[in-house]
Enzyme design. Structure first.
Site, PDB file in Angstrom:
ATOM      1  N   CYS A  72      35.828  30.073  34.896  1.00 39.49           N
ATOM      2  CA  CYS A  72      36.280  28.941  34.875  1.00 39.49           C
ATOM      3  C   CYS A  72      36.313  27.675  36.106  1.00 39.49           C
ATOM      4  CB  CYS A  72      37.649  29.313  34.098  1.00 39.49           C
ATOM      5  SG  CYS A  72      39.421  29.714  34.634  1.00 39.49           S
ATOM      6  N   CYS A  79      39.243  29.283  38.247  1.00 42.53           N
ATOM      7  CA  CYS A  79      37.955  30.942  39.387  1.00 42.53           C
ATOM      8  C   CYS A  79      37.533  30.375  39.793  1.00 42.53           C
ATOM      9  CB  CYS A  79      37.776  31.601  38.414  1.00 42.53           C
ATOM     10  SG  CYS A  79      39.079  32.552  37.058  1.00 42.53           S
ATOM     11  N   GLU A 114      39.084  37.213  37.633  1.00 42.39           N
ATOM     12  CA  GLU A 114      38.561  36.765  38.988  1.00 42.39           C
ATOM     13  C   GLU A 114      39.997  36.716  39.440  1.00 42.39           C
ATOM     14  OE1 GLU A 114      35.529  34.507  36.430  1.00 42.39           O
ATOM     15  OE2 GLU A 114      37.928  35.405  35.580  1.00 42.39           O
ATOM     16  N   HIS A 160      43.584  36.462  34.964  1.00 42.20           N
ATOM     17  CA  HIS A 160      41.727  36.385  34.977  1.00 42.20           C
ATOM     18  C   HIS A 160      41.737  37.011  35.610  1.00 42.20           C
ATOM     19  CE1 HIS A 160      41.304  31.596  32.659  1.00 42.20           C
ATOM     20  NE2 HIS A 160      42.269  32.021  32.675  1.00 42.20           N
TER      21      HIS A 160
END
Length: 158
Positions: free
Chosen positions: A87, A90, A59, A57
């Site tokens: 999410c 993260c 992040e 991801h």
């Protein structure tokens, strides 16, 4: 005459630029930058499909880079800019990294964990809470995602 960008808009525009890189790779267009003392120290964009990794991801990738620059897993004093609401994975990592502030482009009503579905960033029960600012460059972040998913649906029809 062009409007002068605020500091938050400037860094969100960099996150948007990164999100477009994700889209070029066929990944959902999400980008993230981490700023420390006025300097970008971490950049990331969604690479789940490209890397074949659940963990890739924007992040998470930006936090890994920022941690190497700072020399610590704690990212105290940093500000994160991300095009889409984080999410649960993260959001948890943001709390664990002790990031004090997150600036979000657009919210994610189906999976967001900074206020949409749940708010892990501001839970008083945790040992660290994050200040959250929402809606910076919201229209551009939202339309970028809407266009991506509309194109994906059209592709699946054919």
């Amino acid at each position: 005459m062009r409007k002068k960008l605020t500091e938050d808009e400037k860094y969100m525009r960099e996150a948007i630029r990164l999100a477009k890189m994700a889209e070029k790779n066929g990944d959902v267009p999400i980008g993230c930058v981490i700023v420390y003392e006025g300097k970008v120290i971490g950049r990331g964009y969604n690479r789940r499909n490209k890397d074949k990794s659940t963990l890739a991801h924007a992040e998470i990738l930006a936090m890994k880079k920022a941690g190497k620059i700072i020399g610590d897993w704690r990212l105290e004093g940093c500000r994160m800019y991300v095009t889409l609401e984080p999410c649960q994975m993260c959001a948890g990592a943001i709390v664990q990294a002790r990031i004090p502030e997150v600036v979000i482009g657009c919210m994610n009503p189906k999976a967001g964990c900074a206020g949409s579905v749940i708010n892990l960033l501001e839970m008083k029960e945790f040992n660290h809470q994050v200040t959250v600012q929402r809606g910076v460059c919201e229209e551009e972040c939202s339309s970028m995602l809407s266009s991506f998913f509309a194109a994906l649906r059209e592709k699946k029809k054919n």
